[in-house]
Scaffold this motif. Structure first.
Motif, PDB file in Angstrom:
ATOM      1  N   ALA A  34       1.358 -12.151   0.694  1.00  0.00           N
ATOM      2  CA  ALA A  34       0.998 -10.307  -0.292  1.00  0.00           C
ATOM      3  C   ALA A  34       0.223  -9.776   0.554  1.00  0.00           C
ATOM      4  CB  ALA A  34       0.322 -11.132  -1.268  1.00  0.00           C
ATOM      5  N   LEU A  35      -0.614 -10.196   1.341  1.00  0.00           N
ATOM      6  CA  LEU A  35      -1.253  -9.617   2.208  1.00  0.00           C
ATOM      7  C   LEU A  35      -0.453  -8.954   3.226  1.00  0.00           C
ATOM      8  CD1 LEU A  35      -4.481  -8.604   3.286  1.00  0.00           C
ATOM      9  CD2 LEU A  35      -4.392 -10.913   4.982  1.00  0.00           C
ATOM     10  N   ALA A  36       0.756  -9.524   3.676  1.00  0.00           N
ATOM     11  CA  ALA A  36       1.445  -8.995   4.863  1.00  0.00           C
ATOM     12  C   ALA A  36       2.009  -7.166   4.067  1.00  0.00           C
ATOM     13  CB  ALA A  36       2.373  -9.816   5.594  1.00  0.00           C
ATOM     14  N   ASP A  37       2.217  -7.536   3.492  1.00  0.00           N
ATOM     15  CA  ASP A  37       3.669  -6.682   2.229  1.00  0.00           C
ATOM     16  C   ASP A  37       2.251  -5.667   1.845  1.00  0.00           C
ATOM     17  OD1 ASP A  37       6.065  -7.860   2.007  1.00  0.00           O
ATOM     18  OD2 ASP A  37       5.554  -8.624   0.532  1.00  0.00           O
ATOM     19  N   MET A  38       0.830  -5.801   2.066  1.00  0.00           N
ATOM     20  CA  MET A  38       0.121  -4.969   0.903  1.00  0.00           C
ATOM     21  C   MET A  38      -0.574  -3.962   2.615  1.00  0.00           C
ATOM     22  SD  MET A  38      -2.856  -6.855  -1.217  1.00  0.00           S
ATOM     23  CE  MET A  38      -2.908  -4.974  -1.530  1.00  0.00           C
ATOM     24  N   ARG A  39      -0.562  -4.819   3.214  1.00  0.00           N
ATOM     25  CA  ARG A  39      -0.258  -3.900   5.470  1.00  0.00           C
ATOM     26  C   ARG A  39       0.785  -3.437   5.399  1.00  0.00           C
ATOM     27  NH1 ARG A  39      -2.552  -8.795   8.979  1.00  0.00           N
ATOM     28  NH2 ARG A  39      -5.014  -8.949   7.938  1.00  0.00           N
ATOM     29  N   ARG A  40       1.506  -3.813   5.113  1.00  0.00           N
ATOM     30  CA  ARG A  40       2.878  -2.381   5.268  1.00  0.00           C
ATOM     31  C   ARG A  40       3.143  -1.582   4.706  1.00  0.00           C
ATOM     32  NH1 ARG A  40       7.698  -1.994   2.920  1.00  0.00           N
ATOM     33  NH2 ARG A  40       7.344  -3.798   1.158  1.00  0.00           N
TER      34      ARG A  40
END
Length: 429
Positions: free
Chosen positions: A267-273
């Motif tokens: 989720a953190l990686a998706d939000m950063r993207r």
């Protein structure tokens, strides 16, 4: 081209070269200079008129006709105000031209002042009124020349010419006045139309830019919904499950907590993207990572199984098209559907996910046999009950000429059915 780049490429084009910059480049250096300095253009107009009237001014001075000189200079002064008071200037110039003609009939300044005055009216007023002003200002002077008398001295000079030469000369002069004034009016009308066209294109460009921004905000909001709604739902279910089994089966609780950690990181990686798009000053879209649809879908399904869903998956027909945008659409539709099942479903014994491909048609079915609350059932496609989930899925499906429907299943529970059409070029357009 992916759905991300479709919107961002338009914004990048706008950022790289605005309409105003393109228009400025097309005008050329000289036109740009005078466009930015209207007073300099006024000075050029006055200079041109003075040069046209200069022979008449010189001959009038030599003949002692100082009133003619004063009238010509008044016309030059009046032209300075043609932008602010175009109609008044036309009226003044028309009267002064008639006076100058009566005092010096065959001067070099014939109708020259009206050219600039009529051009100003046509470039600042609509075509209909501009043509009316042209006719009203040109007819008196033309009629004056048409019936112009000939002085005795002129008759002496014309005695060797045909008898009707005087009439022909007057007709030609009157016609030239009308045609030259009409030409000046036509140029003014053309300039006005070009300006209106540029203004319309500029307004369209502004609306398109604004629409691109709104579309981009909607896309980011949809992505954030998918990431946050899914991840938080799964993480809450995992943490609740870990709390239950930690004392009875520590190993099982460790697996659940591991899945909880992986879900949080994903989720953190998706939000950063997604948020990276907002921070990207280059105007280019955040890269869409090419994913193997089966592998990512498998990881997604494993996560839901760990969260407690009795999940069964089936795929029929050829594999999904190897296009990142299409794969992401399938992924998000399945993710949204299962997230709602996990959030609202009660007394679940089976949840089925079926993906089938038949030629260019890809269908997705997600259904369960549980019972949901009335609120949850009616909003099972919503964003935390706001009804944005079905809209987001339909937006994604619409890119591929598809549609998403959701409602109570035939055997109870809830069912989501999606259809997508792959034309072989959608991901590359």
């Amino acid at each position: 081209m992916t759905e991300v780049s479709q919107v961002k490429d338009a914004s990048a084009t706008t950022a790289d070269a605005s309409f105003a910059e393109i228009t400025q480049r097309r005008r050329g250096r000289i036109r740009r200079y005078f466009y930015k300095r209207p007073r300099a253009m006024d000075a050029v107009v006055i200079l041109c008129y003075v040069l046209l009237a200069l022979p008449t001014i010189i001959t009038s001075i030599m003949d002692g006709k100082w009133l003619v000189v004063a009238i010509l200079l008044l016309i030059a002064v009046a032209l300075i105000f043609r932008r602010q008071f175009p109609l008044q200037v036309v009226l003044a110039v028309a009267l002064l031209e008639i006076a100058a003609t009566i005092l010096n009939p065959w001067g070099s300044n014939v109708s020259a002042g009206l050219w600039f005055a009529l051009y100003a009216v046509a470039s600042l007023r609509k075509r209909g009124p501009a043509l009316v002003v042209f006719a009203a200002a040109s007819l008196p002077l033309s009629l004056l020349y048409l019936f112009m008398w000939t002085s005795p001295s002129q008759m002496d000079n014309l005695q060797d010419l045909p008898e009707n030469f005087h009439l022909i000369n007057n007709i030609a002069t009157a016609a030239s006045i009308m045609l030259s004034n009409l030409l000046a009016t036509g140029i003014g009308i053309s300039v006005r139309q070009r300006r209106e066209h540029e203004a319309e294109i500029a307004a369209w460009a502004a609306r398109t830019t604004q629409l691109g921004k709104v579309t981009e905000r909607n896309r980011i909001a949809r992505e954030m919904h998918d990431v946050v709604a899914h991840s938080l739902t799964v993480m809450i279910s995992l943490s609740d499950g870990a709390a239950v089994v930690v004392k009875k089966d520590p190993d099982r609780a460790g697996d659940v907590l591991g899945e909880l950690s992986r879900t949080g990181r994903a989720a953190l990686a998706d939000m950063r993207r997604v948020l990276g798009v907002l921070r990207d000053d280059s105007g280019r879209p955040a890269p869409l990572t090419p994913l193997e649809s089966g592998q990512n879908l498998a990881k997604l399904l494993d996560g839901f199984r760990t969260a407690g869903l009795p999940l069964h998956y089936a795929h029929t027909g050829p594999g999904l098209p190897a296009d990142p945008a299409f794969e992401l659409t399938v992924y998000r539709i399945v993710q949204e559907s299962l997230t709602n099942v996990l959030r609202y479903g009660r007394s679940l014994s089976r949840v089925d996910v079926q993906v089938a491909r038949d030629g260019d048609l890809v269908t997705i079915d997600v259904y369960d046999d549980g019972r949901g609350t009335r609120e949850g059932g009616s909003e099972s496609v919503g964003s935390l009950g706001t009804g944005q989930g079905i809209a987001g899925m339909n937006e994604r499906a619409g890119i591929y000429a598809g549609i998403v429907t959701a409602g109570p299943g035939k055997r109870g529970g809830w069912a989501v059915h999606a259809e997508l059409r792959w034309n072989g070029e959608k991901g590359e357009s």
